[in-house]
Design an enzyme around this catalytic site. Structure first.
Site, mmCIF file in Angstrom:
data_model
loop_
_atom_site.group_PDB
_atom_site.id
_atom_site.type_symbol
_atom_site.label_atom_id
_atom_site.label_comp_id
_atom_site.label_asym_id
_atom_site.label_seq_id
_atom_site.Cartn_x
_atom_site.Cartn_y
_atom_site.Cartn_z
ATOM 1 N N HIS A 101 0.886 -1.167 0.000
ATOM 2 C CA HIS A 101 0.000 0.000 0.000
ATOM 3 C C HIS A 101 0.921 1.214 0.000
ATOM 4 O O HIS A 101 2.028 1.157 0.569
ATOM 5 C CB HIS A 101 -0.830 0.118 1.271
ATOM 6 N N ASP A 104 2.347 2.035 3.385
ATOM 7 C CA ASP A 104 3.301 1.077 3.977
ATOM 8 C C ASP A 104 4.727 1.539 3.730
ATOM 9 O O ASP A 104 5.649 1.146 4.434
ATOM 10 C CB ASP A 104 3.204 -0.311 3.315
ATOM 11 N N HIS A 271 -11.038 -14.144 3.874
ATOM 12 C CA HIS A 271 -12.232 -13.366 3.518
ATOM 13 C C HIS A 271 -13.334 -14.294 3.024
ATOM 14 O O HIS A 271 -14.511 -14.085 3.312
ATOM 15 C CB HIS A 271 -11.908 -12.340 2.425
ATOM 16 N N ASP A 296 -4.635 -13.939 -2.068
ATOM 17 C CA ASP A 296 -4.043 -13.551 -0.795
ATOM 18 C C ASP A 296 -4.051 -14.797 0.076
ATOM 19 O O ASP A 296 -5.107 -15.242 0.560
ATOM 20 C CB ASP A 296 -4.811 -12.392 -0.143
ATOM 21 N N ASP A 307 -10.970 -11.460 10.854
ATOM 22 C CA ASP A 307 -9.920 -11.686 9.858
ATOM 23 C C ASP A 307 -8.583 -11.842 10.570
ATOM 24 O O ASP A 307 -7.865 -10.869 10.781
ATOM 25 C CB ASP A 307 -9.919 -10.438 8.949
#
Ligand code: XUL
Ligand code: CO
Length: 438
Positions: A101, A104, A271, A296, A307
């Site tokens: 991201h 990050d 997810h 992922d 999560d």
């Protein structure tokens, strides 16, 4: 530049009987499975956020892991130290990709122009490291959920100013993804969802998300991005209702707004299970719609409803995942470990142990999925289960040439149909066990 993970060398493959903690027991990168070396089947990626940024903070306590890498946090020196640590880490593990991201990479400044300047500086440094090591970018994304300005979402926000700020972040994250040669660009819904219908115009919010995505596609293509966009479905957390609930919902959304040519899905195991599906289910739904893009790789905990982003160790799940991937002819994306070590696993060795576990779990899954396919009993059974559609009235149904009245006349003449053949679920589960544990 001094070594950061000082007492850890290059991680070696030592085979299933080896007892070293920091060694691969199944991931043998050059081993050929169904005509391709493991490393080509499994383009693994490091998640910048968990591995280099997350310290184990939770709502009851501060971080337990030291991710300063010898620099003061919140500085550009720290941003560079994370690059050094990340590339050393990936090289030692033989990981060829990373995902990131925007936030990050550098500390966010009050003024986005300053944040963007920092991003330019750090991405120059990352490019140098990429040239030196051959490590590549799998995908980039913009974090449009962490800052309080995104409390009501980014594309779905009620504030046009916040919407523009999101646009600015996406534009920069796309610039960075193109600069770093990323294969893809991810939209995880973040806070795109709602808590109560009492204050929410769902139709308007969804249309606005689609508008932002269309603008992102147009901009990306104009700067030469040829990769895939991905939606990463998630049903809840942080919002009670997230718009990209699961693969089927995300596919419907993409088709409704004409985005399906540019987008595929990035399916995250944890997810899918939060949505009440198996990981394999969401992979299959994506695959049959031609939209299985990237993965992922993590796992949840069936006792916890959130999560947990655990490193995957469930070989049943990784086997069924790789079964879908092999049947799909591979994926154009990769396997990003969107996973973190547990809070009490706070050492540098634990960082490596997490990735070794994940890579070995997927290597084993690949080996076992290939064996399931080569064994053929499952495929044969599924084929035979639908045999009645290969001839006679069944073939006519499939060809589209039958009318409802014709089928009714057929049924009247036939009398009561025989029960369909047994589903033989227990037998098939036994086949899976037999292959997994032989
Ligand atoms: C959050 C999540 C994200 C995305 C990227 O649940 O999975 O980290 O992968 O924004
Ligand atoms: Co994710």
């Amino acid at each position: 530049m001094s070594e950061i993970f000082e007492n850890i060398g290059k991680i070696q493959y030592e085979g299933a009987d080896g007892k070293h903690a920091l060694a691969f027991h199944y991931y043998d990168k050059e081993r050929v499975i169904m005509g391709k070396p493991m490393r080509e089947h499994l383009p693994f990626a490091m998640a910048w956020w968990h591995n280099l940024c997350a310290t184990g903070v939770d709502m009851f306590g501060r971080g337990s892991a030291d991710k300063s890498f010898g620099a003061r946090e919140g500085t550009m020196e720290h941003a560079r130290a994370k690059v050094d640590a990340g590339f050393e880490f990936m090289e030692k593990l033989g990981i060829e990709y990373f995902c990131f991201h925007d936030v990050d990479l550098v500390p966010e400044a009050d003024d986005i122009r300053e944040t963007n300047r920092r991003l330019d500086e750090i991405s120059d440094y990352m490019l140098e490291k990429m040239k030196e090591t051959g490590i590549k970018c799998l995908w980039g994304t913009a974090n449009m959920f962490g800052n309080p300005r995104f409390m009501n979402g980014a594309g779905s926000t009620n504030s046009a100013d916040v919407y523009c700020f999101a646009a600015a972040q996406i534009k920069k994250a796309l610039d960075l993804t193109v600069k770093l040669g990323g294969r893809g660009y991810v939209f995880w819904g973040g806070r795109e969802g709602y808590e109560t219908l009492l204050n929410t115009d769902v139709k308007f919010e969804q249309e606005n998300i689609a508008r932002l995505m269309r603008m992102a596609v147009a901009y990306a293509r104009s700067i030469g991005f040829t990769g895939d966009f991905y939606i990463e479905p998630k049903p809840k957390e942080p919002m009670k209702h997230q718009y990209d609930f699961d693969a089927a919902t995300a596919i419907g959304f993409l088709r409704q707004y004409g985005l399906e040519k540019d987008f595929k899905l990035n399916i995250e195991a944890n997810h899918a299970t939060l949505a009440g599906h198996t990981f394999q289910h969401d992979l299959r739904i994506s695959a049959i719609n031609g939209m299985l893009g990237s993965i992922d790789a993590n796992q949840g905990d069936c006792l916890l409803g959130w999560d947990t982003d655990e490193f995957p160790f469930n070989v049943y799940e990784s086997t069924m995942c790789m079964y879908e991937v092999l049947k799909n002819g591979g994926i154009t994306g990769g396997f990003n470990f969107d996973a973190k070590t547990r809070r009490p696993s706070y050492t540098k060795e634990d960082m490596f142990a997490g990735y070794i576990l994940g890579m070995d779990t997927f290597a084993l899954g690949l080996i076992k999925a290939a064996e399931l396919i080569e064994d053929g009993r499952i495929d044969d059974f599924v084929r035979e289960r639908y045999l009645s559609y290969q001839s006679g009235i069944g073939a006519k149904i499939v060809s589209g040439g039958a009318s409802l009245a014709e089928l009714a006349a057929y049924a009247e003449k036939m009398g009561a149909p025989k029960l369909p053949g047994s589903g033989r679920q227990e037998y098939l589960e036994g086949v899976v066990n037999q292959i997994l544990f032989r």
